[in-house]
Design an enzyme around this catalytic site. Structure first.
Site, PDB file in Angstrom:
ATOM      1  N   SER A 259      72.198  37.587 -18.323  1.00 48.81           N
ATOM      2  CA  SER A 259      73.035  38.504 -17.584  1.00 48.81           C
ATOM      3  C   SER A 259      73.429  38.022 -16.186  1.00 48.81           C
ATOM      4  O   SER A 259      74.367  38.532 -15.607  1.00 48.81           O
ATOM      5  CB  SER A 259      72.291  39.837 -17.433  1.00 48.81           C
ATOM      6  OG  SER A 259      71.124  39.664 -16.646  1.00 48.81           O
TER       7      SER A 259
ATOM      8  N   LYS B 274      72.517  38.161  -6.931  1.00 47.91           N
ATOM      9  CA  LYS B 274      72.930  38.990  -8.069  1.00 47.91           C
ATOM     10  C   LYS B 274      73.015  40.444  -7.628  1.00 47.91           C
ATOM     11  O   LYS B 274      72.197  40.909  -6.828  1.00 47.91           O
ATOM     12  CB  LYS B 274      71.892  38.825  -9.194  1.00 47.91           C
ATOM     13  CG  LYS B 274      72.276  39.464 -10.532  1.00 47.91           C
ATOM     14  CD  LYS B 274      71.222  39.155 -11.604  1.00 47.91           C
ATOM     15  CE  LYS B 274      71.557  39.767 -12.950  1.00 47.91           C
ATOM     16  NZ  LYS B 274      70.544  39.430 -13.986  1.00 47.91           N
TER      17      LYS B 274
ATOM     18  N   SER C 103      67.679  35.847 -18.721  1.00 48.97           N
ATOM     19  CA  SER C 103      68.914  36.047 -17.948  1.00 48.97           C
ATOM     20  C   SER C 103      69.148  35.085 -16.794  1.00 48.97           C
ATOM     21  O   SER C 103      70.220  35.076 -16.212  1.00 48.97           O
ATOM     22  CB  SER C 103      68.967  37.481 -17.411  1.00 48.97           C
ATOM     23  OG  SER C 103      69.278  38.367 -18.451  1.00 48.97           O
TER      24      SER C 103
END
Ligand SMILES: [Mg+2]
Ligand SMILES: [Zn+2]
Lengths: 476, 485, 94
Positions: free
Chosen positions: B154, B79, B178
C-alpha cells in the site's frame, strides 16, 4: 407460596489515580469541559494506550481486600460497540482473564449472623466520556472522563433481600474508602451500581432476570429492588412472567421503567487488545501491594474492642471511616481513657459535625485542645456540664479550652469552706425541704443539691456538694 | 550526477562540506519533485512551506557551527497514514480528507529533530488496504519504471517518490508487505523492521499486531542511517521494545564469511515466477561466493500465512476503523435523521469499497459464533508460523526468498479477484505474522521491471539483515540503476 | 456459505449499509475469502497458544505522573460540529 429473591450486583468504581488509565491526562472531577484530553483519550487515529501501573496496584488492592485470587498472567481485551461517549468505538476492558477472581465480602444480617457474598470477578477498564444536553435537545460530549480508570466488581446472585444488598454496598463502599482506592461518591458518579434481580417460588417457578440501571443512591437501589420484587411476584401470581430487559428507577414516579429489551443480545466482539502487551504479575508485586494495604474496617473494629476495651457498639461507630478511627486513636494517645474519649466523640463531636455538615478536617480546634478539655474534666477542674459548654465554644471559635474556662469563669469550686458557706445559706432558706427529707422524701435532697449548684453558679464540685450536704443534714 | 539521483550519504557530505545549502537543495528538489510528479503522482500533498522552513533551520544550525545529523537537510516524504501535526493526514480516504492531526507521530518527531526536510505526504491504498495503491480515494500513482504499471502498495507513493528521485528517503508502513512489495516493484530498498523496533505512535492503525513503520531508500547504507534515527523504545507505544539500537552503518563491512543463509523451499514453490526465482537464487549464489554458507530449510506453515493474515488483519482493522464515526473528526454525512443514521451514512459514504469489504470480513470473523473458528484459530496458526521461524533461526542467520511472486502489473489487472491481489503478499506476510525484520533489495529485472530479493532476520537483528543486504548490493549490478523519467 | 441476512447483520454491527447489488458482490467476495481460509481447518492447533503480539514483551507500564493535555482548541479542531466547548451530535436516544 413463598418466594426467594436473588440479587446480583455489578459495580463500577472510579480509581483515585492522578492520571487516566492509558494516558497522562489528569483524572479529575469537575474540570472545564474537554480540557483533560489528549490524542489517546480522544481516540485520535494513530494514538496508542499505555497502562498506568497504579491502576493495577489499586485494583489488586481492592482484590486483596475482598479476598480474591489475583491472576498471575492476564491481558486486556477490546469490547466493541458504537456510542458517542466511547471515543475509539471500543472500550479497553478485560474479558476472559479478569485481574481478580473468586472473592467475597462478609455482611452481618439482621439477626447478627454473618453471610459471605461471593465476588465473581474484579477487572480493570476505562470509563467513557459524558453526554450533556443542550436546550434544543442535542447531545454535547465532554471527554474529560474518557479514560478514567475503573474497576468493575461483579458478584454472584447471593443477596436474598434489598437489605442484604444494601449491607453489601455499605461494606464495599467502606472498604474502598479505607483502602483509598476510590472516593466512592455516587452523586459524582465515581461509584455506579447495576442490579440483576429475580425471584424463585418454592415450587421452582422463576421470574426472568431483570437488570436495573441508573440507580443514583443506595436508597434508590433499595427502593428499586423492593419495587421489582413485588412486580415479579405479582406477575408470577397472575400466571405471567417478567421480560428479560433493562429497567431504570424513576425517583419522581417511584417505579421502574423499561429501557430496552435484552432479547437481542449485544455482540461486543471481544478480542485481545494488541496494543497492550501481556501482563505478568509477580509474587513480589502482590506482596508489595499487600504491605501497602491499610488495616481494614473489620480488623480495626476487633482491635479497638480488644485494645481499648470499648463496647462493640462504640467500635463500630468509631471505625465507620478511616478519618474518624484515626481521630479517635490520636485523641486516646493524648488522653488515655478510651471509653471517655469514645463517649465524647460519639455524642458531642459527631452530633455537631453532622449538624453542621462538615468533616473532621474542618474542625476549628486541635486534637490537643480536645484532649486538654477531657483532662480538665477528669482532674475536676471543671465539671461535666461546664465541659459541654466549653466544647461548644471550642467548636464554634477554635479557642483553647483553658482560655474558654477562664473567660467563662467555669473553674470548679473545690474549696470545702466556701462550699459549706453556700450549703448553710441554702439550707436556711429551705427549712421545709430539710423536714421533707428527714420524713423520707428523697426528692427533697435532689432539690437541695440543685439549689446549691445554682447558688454556686454551677461551679461547685457536685461530689463534694453531695457528701457535705448529707453530712450536714444528718447532723442537724 | 544529477542531485536527485544521489543517495543520502552523498548529499549529506555536500551539505556538511557547504558545497550546497539545505535551502538550495530543497528548492532544487521541490522543483524536480513537482516536475516528476506530473508523471508519477506520488504525493497527496506537497508541503513546500514546511520544507523551506525546515531547510532554513538546518542552514542556520550549520552557520552557527552546530553539529548536525547525517539526515540534516535531507528531503524526505512520509506516507499519509503517519500523523503530522498541522499537516493533513488522510490515509488516502474521503473519511479523513480534511483531518489535521494535533500531534506528530513519534517517527515524525524523531526525523524533525534530525533535521529532515518534509517534501510531502505520499499516496497509498486507502487505510493501507491494498497492494497496488489503486484503492486510494484520490489518485493513481504510477510505477516510475513503466507508467502503465502499478507501483505496488500500500505504500506505493512512498516507493515511487524515492524510485523516481523526488526525495532521498520516505517512510511507509508494512502490515503484510506494504513496504517490501512496492520497494521490489519499484527497484529500491525497503525495510520492515522487527515489530516493536520502531514506535507505532501516530501511525494510523490497520492491523495493530502486524503494522510496522518501514523505510524506503535508494541503497542499504541510507536505510541503515534512517533506521538508527527512528528506532527505539517510545514511552507512548507500549509495544515498542527497550532493546538497544546499535549504529547499523557499522555492520556494513561487506564481510559475510560464515554467515548462514537459509533458503526456504516453500518460497520457491509454484506460483512464483521462474525468472524471479532465478534472479533471487543468482543473488544467493553471489553471497555464497563471498563466503556465506547456504542451506535449504523448511518453514512448513508458510502456506497458511495468507489465510491467517486475511482473518487477523481485517479483524483488527474492523475494530481500529470503528472510531471513524463522524463525531470527533473526519467525514460526517450531510443529512441524517438520527444518531444511528449519522453513523451509518458517514461510514458508508466516507469509506471506499475495499475498506468496507475488509471491515465486513473482520466484523464477521469476530462476531459471536465465529470467533473461535476464525479469529482464535488464526491466532493459533500464527503461533505455529512464528515457531517455524524460531526453529529455522536456530540453524541460520538470515533467510532469503523472493519479495513478490512477480514484477509490477497493469492497472486494473488484479482488482476483480481479491485473492489474486492478496497473493501479491504471499512472500511478505509471514514476516509480519512472526514479527521478524525483513528487507527487499533489487536483484534483477524482467521485461525492464525490477525484481526484489527479500532477506529476513531474527527478532531485533536488523544489523545482520542490513549487513547481508549491503554485501550483496555492493557486488551486484543493480544499485545504481534508476528509471528514466 | 454466507447468506445475505448474515451480511446485513454484520453490516449493522459495523454501522455500514450496502445497496442490494453491493450485498450480492460482498457475499460473493466474502465467500471467496472464506473458502480460501477454510484451508486452516486442516491445521491441528490443539494446545497451541494464541499469538496477539509477535514479540515477547511483557509489562509495559507507565508511572502515574500527570503530563500535558491538549488545548481545547486543538481538541475540537477537527470536530464536524461543536457547541460550548463540546462535540455535538444529534439527540442520543436510549
Ligand atoms: Mg464494564
Ligand atoms: Zn488523555
Amino acid at each position: 407460596m413463598n418466594y426467594k429473591t436473588l440479587i446480583g450486583l455489578e459495580i463500577h468504581a472510579e480509581l483515585l489515580t492522578n492520571t487516566k488509565i492509558f494516558c497522562s491526562c489528569k483524572n479529575e472531577f469537575g474540570a472545564d469541559v474537554n480540557t483533560n484530553c489528549c490524542p489517546v483519550c480522544l481516540g485520535l487515529p494513530g494514538s496508542l494506550p499505555v497502562l498506568n501501573k497504579k491502576v493495577l496496584e489499586y485494583a489488586i488492592m481492592a482484590g486483596l481486600a475482598f479476598n480474591c485470587n489475583i491472576a498471575r498472567h492476564t491481558k486486556m481485551d477490546r469490547k466493541n460497540y458504537f456510542y458517542p461517549d466511547l471515543t475509539k468505538a471500543y472500550q479497553i476492558s478485560q474479558y476472559d482473564i479478569p485481574l481478580c477472581e473468586n472473592g467475597f465480602i462478609q455482611i452481618e444480617k439482621e439477626d447478627k449472623t454473618t453471610k459471605n457474598i461471593r465476588i465473581r470477578r474484579i477487572h480493570i477498564e476505562e470509563d467513557t466520556g459524558k453526554s450533556l444536553h443542550d436546550t434544543s435537545g442535542d447531545t454535547l460530549l465532554d471527554y474529560n472522563r474518557s479514560g478514567v480508570p475503573l474497576i468493575e466488581i461483579v458478584t454472584e446472585p447471593d443477596m436474598n433481600s434489598p437489605e442484604e444488598a444494601y449491607k453489601f454496598l455499605e461494606k464495599l463502599k467502606e472498604v474502598l474508602l479505607f483502602t483509598g482506592v476510590s472516593d466512592v461518591k455516587m452523586e459524582q458518579g465515581s461509584l455506579r451500581c447495576d442490579v440483576n434481580i429475580n425471584v424463585v417460588r418454592e415450587d421452582g417457578l422463576k421470574s426472568n432476570i431483570v437488570e436495573l440501571k441508573n440507580l443514583n443512591s443506595f436508597k434508590a437501589a433499595v427502593k428499586a429492588m423492593e419495587y421489582e420484587i413485588k412486580r415479579h411476584i405479582d406477575l408470577l401470581e397472575s400466571g405471567q412472567n417478567t421480560v428479560r430487559e433493562t429497567r431504570r428507577w424513576d425517583d419522581s414516579e417511584n417505579r421502574t421503567i423499561s429501557m430496552r429489551s435484552k432479547e437481542t443480545v449485544q455482540d461486543y466482539r471481544y478480542f485481545p487488545e494488541p496494543d497492550i502487551v501481556n501482563i505478568n504479575i509477580s509474587d513480589e508485586f502482590i506482596e508489595n501491594v499487600k504491605k501497602s494495604l491499610p488495616e481494614l474496617p473489620d480488623q480495626k473494629r476487633e482491635r479497638f474492642i480488644k485494645e481499648y476495651m470499648i463496647p462493640e457498639y462504640d467500635a463500630k461507630i468509631l471505625t465507620s471511616s478511616k478519618e474518624l478511627s484515626s481521630y479517635f486513636e490520636d485523641i486516646v494517645k493524648l488522653f488515655n481513657e478510651p471509653k471517655v474519649v469514645s463517649n465524647w466523640i460519639m455524642t458531642e463531636l459527631l452530633r455537631r459535625v453532622n449538624d453542621e455538615g462538615i468533616t473532621l478536617s474542618d474542625l476549628k480546634f486541635e486534637k490537643e485542645d480536645f484532649a486538654d478539655l477531657l483532662s480538665a474534666i477528669s482532674q475536676g477542674k471543671i465539671n461535666n456540664n461546664a465541659g459541654k459548654k466549653v466544647f461548644r465554644a471550642m467548636f464554634e471559635t477554635g479557642k483553647k479550652p483553658n482560655e474558654i474556662i477562664e473567660q467563662m469563669g467555669l473553674v470548679q469550686l473545690q474549696d470545702e469552706n466556701e462550699i459549706k458557706q453556700i450549703i448553710i445559706s441554702v439550707l436556711e432558706n429551705n427549712k421545709q425541704s430539710i423536714e421533707d427529707y428527714k420524713n423520707g422524701k428523697q426528692r427533697a435532697f435532689g432539690f437541695l443539691v440543685g439549689q446549691i449548684m445554682k447558688a454556686s453558679q454551677g461551679k461547685a464540685n457536685p461530689q463534694i456538694v453531695n457528701s457535705m450536704l448529707k453530712e450536714i443534714i444528718d447532723n442537724m | 550526477m544529477d542531485l536527485h539521483k544521489m543517495t543520502i550519504k552523498q548529499i549529506s557530505e555536500k551539505i556538511k562540506n557547504r558545497e550546497i545549502t539545505a535551502l538550495e537543495l530543497t528548492e532544487k528538489m521541490l522543483e524536480k519533485a513537482k516536475e516528476i510528479e506530473k508523471k508519477v503522482d506520488s504525493f497527496l500533498c506537497i508541503t513546500e512551506d514546511v520544507a523551506i522552513e525546515q531547510a532554513k533551520k538546518v542552514d542556520k544550525k550549520i552557520a552557527n557551527g552546530e553539529k548536525v545529523s547525517s539526515l540534516a537537510g535531507i528531503p524526505i516524504a512520509i506516507k499519509d497514514n503517519i500523523c503530522t501535526e498541522g499537516i493533513k493526514t488522510t490515509c488516502a480516504s474521503r473519511m479523513l480528507e480534511n483531518f489535521i492531526p494535533p500531534y506528530n507521530a513519534t517517527v515524525v518527531e524523531k526525523l524533525n529533530k534530525s533535521g529532515t526536510v518534509l517534501i510531502g505526504k505520499t499516496n497509498m491504498d486507502e487505510f493501507a488496504m491494498g497492494s497496488s495503491t489503486e484503492t486510494s480515494a484520490f489518485k493513481k500513482t504510477k510505477n516510475p519504471w513503466d507508467l502503465n504499471k502499478v507501483p505496488g502498495g500500500s505504500s506505493g507513493g512512498s516507493a515511487s517518490s524515492v524510485a523516481a528521485g523526488q526525495v532521498f528517503c520516505s517512510l511507509g508502513s508494512d502490515t503484510g508487505g506494504s513496504v517490501r512489495q512496492p520497494a521490489a516493484l519499484t527497484g529500491i530498498v525497503g525495510l520492515k523492521p522487527t515489530y516493536g523496533r520502531v514506535s507505532r505512535y501516530g501511525l494510523i492503525a490497520f492491523g495493530s499486531s502486524l503494522d510496522q513503520v518501514g523505510i524506503f531508500t535508494k541503497d542499504v547504507y541510507d536505510c541503515a542511517l534512517v533506521l538508527k534515527e527512528i528506532a527505539g523504545k517510545d514511552d507512548m507505544d507500549g509495544t515498542s521494545s527497550p532493546i538497544e539500537v546499535p549504529d547499523y552503518t557499522k555492520f556494513l563491512d561487506g564481510n559475510v564469511k560464515g554467515i548462514k543463509i537459509g533458503i526456504p523451499k516453500e518460497y520457491f514453490a509454484q506460483g512464483i515466477d521462474e525468472d524471479v526465482k532465478k534472479a533471487v537464487l543468482a543473488g544467493v549464489e553471489q553471497l555464497k561466493e563471498l563466503g556465506a554458507i547456504v542451506k535449504e530449510i523448511s518453514l512448513p506453515h508458510t502456506k497458511y500465512a495468507v489465510a491467517t493474515y486475511y482473518i487477523i488483519a481485517p479483524s483488527e482493522a474492523s475494530s481500529n476503523l470503528a472510531r471513524f464515526d463522524g463525531i470527533r473528526y473526519g467525514y460526517r454525512t450531510k443529512e441524517f435523521d438520527s444518531l444511528d443514521d449519522l453513523y451509518i451514512k458517514s461510514r458508508s459514504e466516507g469509506f471506499g469499497e475495499e475498506v468496507k469489504r475488509r471491515i465486513v470480513i473482520g466484523t464477521y470473523a469476530l462476531s459471536s459464533g465465529y470467533y473461535d473458528a476464525y479469529y482464535k484459530k488464526a491466532l493459533q496458526v500464527r503461533t505455529l508460523i512464528k515457531q517455524d521461524f524460531e526453529k529455522a533461526f536456530e540453524d541460520v542467520d538470515v533467510i532469503i526468498a523472493p519479495t513478490v511472486p512477480n514484477v509490477a502489473f497493469n492497472f486494473g489487472e488484479k482488482n476483480q479477484d481479491p485473492l489474486s491481489m492478496y497473493m501479491e503478499d504471499v512472500c511478505t506476510i509471514p514476516a509480519n505474522m512472526a514479527g521478524v525484520p525483513a528487507i527487499s533489495i533489487p536483484c534483477g529485472f524482467k521485461n525492464s521491471l525490477p525484481i526484489g530479493m527479500q532477506i529476513i532476520g531474527k527478532h531485533f537483528d536488523e544489523a545482520t539483515v542490513l549487513k547481508v543486504a549491503h554485501a550483496y548490493e555492493s557486488c551486484g549490478d543493480f544499485k545504481d540503476k534508476r528509471p528514466n523519467l | 456459505m454466507v447468506d445475505k441476512s448474515t451480511i446485513q447483520n454484520v453490516a449493522k454491527l459495523a454501522k455500514l449499509e450496502f445497496r442490494e447489488d453491493e450485498i450480492d458482490m460482498i457475499v460473493k467476495k466474502l465467500d471467496n475469502v472464506l473458502s480460501y481460509v477454510k484451508m486452516l481447518d486442516e491445521v491441528n492447533v490443539d494446545n497451541v497458544d494464541i499469538t496477539y503480539n509477535p514479540i515477547d514483551l511483557k509489562n509495559a507500564f507507565r508511572e502515574d505522573n500527570v503530563g500535558k493535555s491538549l488545548d481545547r482548541e486543538k481538541v475540537l479542531q477537527n470536530a464536524p460540529d461543536k457547541e460550548m466547548g463540546c462535540f455535538k451530535v444529534p439527540k442520543v436516544l436510549d
